[in-house]
Structure formats: C-alpha cells, structure tokens
Write a protein that holds these residues in place. Sequence first.
Motif, PDB file in Angstrom:
ATOM      1  N   UNK A  60     -62.407   9.894-125.383  1.00  0.00           N
ATOM      2  CA  UNK A  60     -61.176   9.588-124.665  1.00  0.00           C
ATOM      3  C   UNK A  60     -61.456   8.769-123.410  1.00  0.00           C
ATOM      4  N   UNK A  61     -62.515   9.139-122.681  1.00  0.00           N
ATOM      5  CA  UNK A  61     -62.841   8.426-121.443  1.00  0.00           C
ATOM      6  C   UNK A  61     -63.348   7.010-121.719  1.00  0.00           C
ATOM      7  N   UNK A  62     -64.108   6.828-122.794  1.00  0.00           N
ATOM      8  CA  UNK A  62     -64.725   5.527-123.054  1.00  0.00           C
ATOM      9  C   UNK A  62     -63.855   4.606-123.890  1.00  0.00           C
ATOM     10  N   UNK A  63     -62.850   5.144-124.566  1.00  0.00           N
ATOM     11  CA  UNK A  63     -62.015   4.320-125.453  1.00  0.00           C
ATOM     12  C   UNK A  63     -61.265   3.221-124.697  1.00  0.00           C
ATOM     13  N   UNK A  64     -61.044   3.414-123.402  1.00  0.00           N
ATOM     14  CA  UNK A  64     -60.336   2.402-122.612  1.00  0.00           C
ATOM     15  C   UNK A  64     -61.259   1.262-122.195  1.00  0.00           C
ATOM     16  N   UNK A  65     -62.546   1.346-122.537  1.00  0.00           N
ATOM     17  CA  UNK A  65     -63.509   0.282-122.224  1.00  0.00           C
ATOM     18  C   UNK A  65     -63.634  -0.627-123.451  1.00  0.00           C
ATOM     19  N   UNK A  66     -62.951  -1.762-123.463  1.00  0.00           N
ATOM     20  CA  UNK A  66     -62.934  -2.597-124.679  1.00  0.00           C
ATOM     21  C   UNK A  66     -64.309  -3.143-125.051  1.00  0.00           C
ATOM     22  N   UNK A  67     -65.233  -3.185-124.087  1.00  0.00           N
ATOM     23  CA  UNK A  67     -66.569  -3.698-124.389  1.00  0.00           C
ATOM     24  C   UNK A  67     -67.441  -2.676-125.114  1.00  0.00           C
ATOM     25  N   UNK A  68     -66.974  -1.419-125.185  1.00  0.00           N
ATOM     26  CA  UNK A  68     -67.707  -0.367-125.891  1.00  0.00           C
ATOM     27  C   UNK A  68     -67.088  -0.160-127.278  1.00  0.00           C
ATOM     28  N   UNK A  69     -67.944  -0.080-128.265  1.00  0.00           N
ATOM     29  CA  UNK A  69     -67.491   0.305-129.606  1.00  0.00           C
ATOM     30  C   UNK A  69     -67.662   1.811-129.722  1.00  0.00           C
ATOM     31  N   UNK A  70     -66.578   2.531-129.930  1.00  0.00           N
ATOM     32  CA  UNK A  70     -66.603   3.992-129.961  1.00  0.00           C
ATOM     33  C   UNK A  70     -66.446   4.469-131.394  1.00  0.00           C
ATOM     34  N   UNK A  71     -67.405   5.274-131.844  1.00  0.00           N
ATOM     35  CA  UNK A  71     -67.359   5.880-133.173  1.00  0.00           C
ATOM     36  C   UNK A  71     -67.288   7.390-132.983  1.00  0.00           C
ATOM     37  N   UNK A  72     -66.265   8.013-133.530  1.00  0.00           N
ATOM     38  CA  UNK A  72     -66.079   9.462-133.400  1.00  0.00           C
ATOM     39  C   UNK A  72     -66.340  10.106-134.757  1.00  0.00           C
ATOM     40  N   UNK A  73     -67.159  11.133-134.751  1.00  0.00           N
ATOM     41  CA  UNK A  73     -67.425  11.854-136.003  1.00  0.00           C
ATOM     42  C   UNK A  73     -66.178  12.620-136.422  1.00  0.00           C
ATOM     43  N   UNK A  74     -66.112  12.981-137.663  1.00  0.00           N
ATOM     44  CA  UNK A  74     -65.064  13.886-138.110  1.00  0.00           C
ATOM     45  C   UNK A  74     -65.418  15.312-137.730  1.00  0.00           C
ATOM     46  N   UNK A  75     -64.581  16.243-138.099  1.00  0.00           N
ATOM     47  CA  UNK A  75     -64.863  17.650-137.847  1.00  0.00           C
ATOM     48  C   UNK A  75     -63.685  18.399-137.277  1.00  0.00           C
ATOM     49  N   UNK A  76     -63.932  19.661-136.989  1.00  0.00           N
ATOM     50  CA  UNK A  76     -62.924  20.557-136.434  1.00  0.00           C
ATOM     51  C   UNK A  76     -63.219  20.742-134.945  1.00  0.00           C
ATOM     52  N   UNK A  77     -62.203  20.602-134.106  1.00  0.00           N
ATOM     53  CA  UNK A  77     -62.402  20.661-132.657  1.00  0.00           C
ATOM     54  C   UNK A  77     -62.787  22.070-132.207  1.00  0.00           C
ATOM     55  N   UNK A  78     -63.823  22.150-131.398  1.00  0.00           N
ATOM     56  CA  UNK A  78     -64.269  23.413-130.804  1.00  0.00           C
ATOM     57  C   UNK A  78     -63.748  23.452-129.367  1.00  0.00           C
ATOM     58  N   UNK A  79     -62.804  24.359-129.058  1.00  0.00           N
ATOM     59  CA  UNK A  79     -62.113  24.301-127.758  1.00  0.00           C
ATOM     60  C   UNK A  79     -63.019  24.524-126.553  1.00  0.00           C
ATOM     61  N   UNK A  80     -64.121  25.271-126.704  1.00  0.00           N
ATOM     62  CA  UNK A  80     -64.983  25.520-125.561  1.00  0.00           C
ATOM     63  C   UNK A  80     -65.646  24.257-125.042  1.00  0.00           C
TER      64      UNK A  80
END
Length: 259
Positions: A134-154
């Motif tokens: 979320x923090x880096x997605x606003x940086x257009x010069x960075x390519x952000x790849x997010x893995x799949x999975x189930x969110x761990x709230x901690x």
Amino acid sequence: MSRDARWKTLLELLVERGRLDVEEAAAELAVSAATIRRDFDQLAEQQMLVRTRGGAVVHGVSYELPLRYKTARHASEKQRIAKAVAELIAPGEAVGLTGGTTTTEVARALAVRGDLASGSPALTVVTNALNIANELAVRPQFKIVVTGGVARPQSYELVGPLADGVLGQITLDVAVLGVVAFDVTHGAAAHDEAEAAINRLLCERAERVVVAADSSKLGRRAFARICAAEAVDTLVTDVSVSEDTVRLFAEAGVVVVAV
C-alpha cells in the motif's frame, strides 16, 4: 497518556510478565484502577488478552503483539537498520520484503532514496505484506508484485498456499527478512508457521538474503523456523549487539553490519 499508548504499554508488559494485576498496572501507568479495568475489558473483547479476577493474562501460549502495537518498539534502531539495509540494494534489482515493522521501515527508506526516484522500473518489490504494498504502490517508478494468500491481521501479511503460485515463478536479487528471532544454532524464525513458510520461499528465490533485526531479537529462538543461519548472507542490526554474538554469526558465514 492516550488510550493507544496505554494499550501498547499494557500489552508489552503482559508479554514480558505473562500476568498483570489491575492495581499494579494502574501504578505503573499512573492512571486510575477504573481506567485499567476498562482497558482490560476492551482488550479482552478484541481477544488480545484474557481477563482474570483482578487482572489479565496473555492470550494463548505463544503471544504476538499485532503490528500496530509494535511500531514504537526500538523505533530509532529500526530506522537506522532500515536505512543501512536500503543502501545494500542497487537500482533495478528485484527485492523481496517480508512483513514486519523493520521491513516496513526498509520500504520507507527505499521510497525516499534519490537514486530510485525514476527508472523502468527503479525497483521491483515483491511482498506478501499488504501495508508495504500500500505504501509503495503510489511510487510509479516501483513495480510492486503482491503474493496471493489469506491476510494475517497481526502482521498484515498474506499467508497460505495461494502464494506458492506467484513465488514459484519468480527470482529475486535479494530477500529482506523481518524476524522475531535469529540465532546461530536455530536460525531465523517467526511466531507463525504459515508466515515462516512464505518467508522461506522468498529466501529460496533470492540470490542473497538479508536479515534486518534489532539486537533484542538476536540469540533468541521462536516457534517457526524460516531458514538456517548459514542461508543468511548479511545481518543488519544495531550497535548494542555484543561482540560474542557478532563473532558467532561471523563464524557461521554471516556478515554483520551494526548501525
């Protein structure tokens, strides 16, 4: 003291001691017993502690503070560590970032580096941490790849077998691990086995592995092993690390950077 500050302090005291009495906590935080009772009740409703007669105990056998309550712990050390880790990463590299407070600071340190302000891409960042993405997605010069999975709230991390499909198809220049424990004998570890499994995959896909951990986490062990000490190339920690600890890691082939 604000409510959030009280809750963070109460949870940290519970982790250290295992049990807290209302009167004891009220004296330490310089607030009324009624305030502490109300805090205990509200934290119990969120399943972050177990209410007892006259006090509270930690929730579960292996307790882990949620990320939002860990942010202020060793904050200055984490920021220095993060800056040093960020300096180990070259423009254009593919970087894996696990979740955690220190790796979140690494992401922030990368985001403000002047030599990473442009590029095609300046960095490729692979992460299973939703807050980092979320923090880096606003940086257009960075390519952000997010893995799949189930969110761990901690920890805001995605875990589980859905991530295997993504991580099995990529290679990384460097993986940066946030850990709860790092020991020469027992290796790097996390509290949660699903979290450790994803972190292990990131290590296996990387050419080099960097552990970012303040000195309070060194020489300790935790439930779920991520990797052996010998699989780690560099440990970046703070200057409070003991000479004996540095020597032991060096003998295991780990380069120790203390900042």
